[in-house]
Design a protein around this motif. Structure first.
Motif, short mmCIF file in Angstrom:
data_model
loop_
_atom_site.label_atom_id
_atom_site.label_comp_id
_atom_site.label_asym_id
_atom_site.label_seq_id
_atom_site.Cartn_x
_atom_site.Cartn_y
_atom_site.Cartn_z
N LYS A 1 0.75 -0.97 0.60
CA LYS A 1 -0.07 -0.37 0.06
C LYS A 1 0.71 1.50 -0.27
N LYS A 2 0.18 2.43 -0.76
CA LYS A 2 1.10 3.73 -0.88
C LYS A 2 0.19 4.75 -0.68
N PRO B 1 4.88 -6.64 2.06
CA PRO B 1 5.73 -6.17 2.98
C PRO B 1 6.02 -6.87 3.26
N VAL B 2 7.70 -5.28 4.13
CA VAL B 2 8.45 -6.15 5.19
C VAL B 2 9.14 -5.99 5.90
N ALA C 1 -0.02 -3.58 10.40
CA ALA C 1 -0.10 -2.95 9.36
C ALA C 1 0.10 -3.95 8.08
N LEU C 2 1.57 -5.38 8.38
CA LEU C 2 1.86 -6.39 8.08
C LEU C 2 0.46 -6.88 7.06
N GLU D 1 1.64 -2.47 4.15
CA GLU D 1 2.04 -1.71 4.66
C GLU D 1 3.70 -1.79 5.47
N SER D 2 4.26 -1.20 4.61
CA SER D 2 5.91 -1.61 5.36
C SER D 2 6.02 -1.69 6.87
N ILE D 3 7.04 -2.03 7.58
CA ILE D 3 7.77 -0.98 8.72
C ILE D 3 8.95 -0.63 8.74
#
Length: 238
Positions: free
Chosen positions: A5-6, A37-38, A135-136, A140-142
């Motif tokens: 996601k951006k 996502p990473v 989030a992942l 969505e990445s962290i």
């Protein structure tokens, strides 16, 4: 894997970032494609790592941030009772004035960039893991900055808190997949944000033993990247 996601940053953060980018030297990003996502693991370097990553990284990321900086009152107390007085040695009256002004902007900015609060030494850390897992799962990445000594500005990644690796348990329980941890180094020498392939836990291994292996791999890779970029000399200085 979920598609990344951006553009989940808030308007206040985007506006501030656009203004700072006008004046601050640009950092390029060299990173292979890690599908899905990473979790990026980055050297803090006395705020340098988080600042550059949030300023110039090519995708939106949720940064792990000490919870006090996401709440205005707690942020004010942190600045007055520790950062400005204990760490910087400022006069308390002057510290209160600066903290009052800065706490509004910092807390609003970090909430706008969708930071994930970290409750160090508290049972509320469970909320950090749950929010990170959610989030992942959404794609969505962290970004995590696990240095034990956040004030160390050297390029070498030294001792890290290893608690962030417990995110593997929460994510695996939810998805049946392993977290992809990507060591990400911010190079002052090359003005580059550079990373390589991700590091993951292996199937069927004892968590405690595998946790130490993953920890060692992440630390070694961050220092290898620092040497590769010329921020750490081969004799270990840097």
């Amino acid at each position: 894997m979920k598609q990344l996601k951006k553009n989940f940053y808030g308007n206040f953060f985007r506006i501030c970032r656009s203004i700072v980018r006008i004046f601050y030297p640009k950092y390029t990003v060299q990173l292979p494609n890690n599908p899905g996502p990473v979790v990026y693991i980055t050297h803090h370097q006395n705020l340098f790592g988080p600042f550059i990553l949030l300023l110039w990284f090519r995708e939106c990321i949720h940064a792990w941030i000490l919870h006090v900086f996401l709440d205005r009152k707690a942020c004010y107390d942190q600045y007055v009772n520790y950062t400005f007085t204990e760490r910087f040695g400022w006069n308390r009256s002057w510290a209160k004035i600066c903290a009052f002004l800065l706490s509004f902007t910092v807390s609003k900015l970090l909430r706008s960039c969708k930071g994930i609060p970290v409750y160090r030494g508290s049972r509320q850390i469970v909320n950090t893991f749950k929010q990170s897992t959610a989030a992942l799962v959404k794609g969505e990445s962290i970004a995590i900055f696990p240095d034990r000594d956040y004030s160390d500005s050297s390029s070498e990644m030294k001792d890290m808190y290893d608690g962030f690796l417990s995110l593997e348990k929460y994510y695996f329980k939810t998805t049946g997949q392993h977290v992809c941890f990507v060591p990400l180094y911010v190079s002052k020498n090359k003005r580059t944000i550079i990373g390589n392939q991700g590091i993951s836990f292996r199937d069927g291994q004892i968590f405690k033993e595998e946790k130490q292996i993953v920890y060692n791999k992440i630390q070694a890779e961050l220092n290898r990247l620092a040497v590769e970029c010329g921020d750490i000399k081969q004799d270990g200085r840097g």
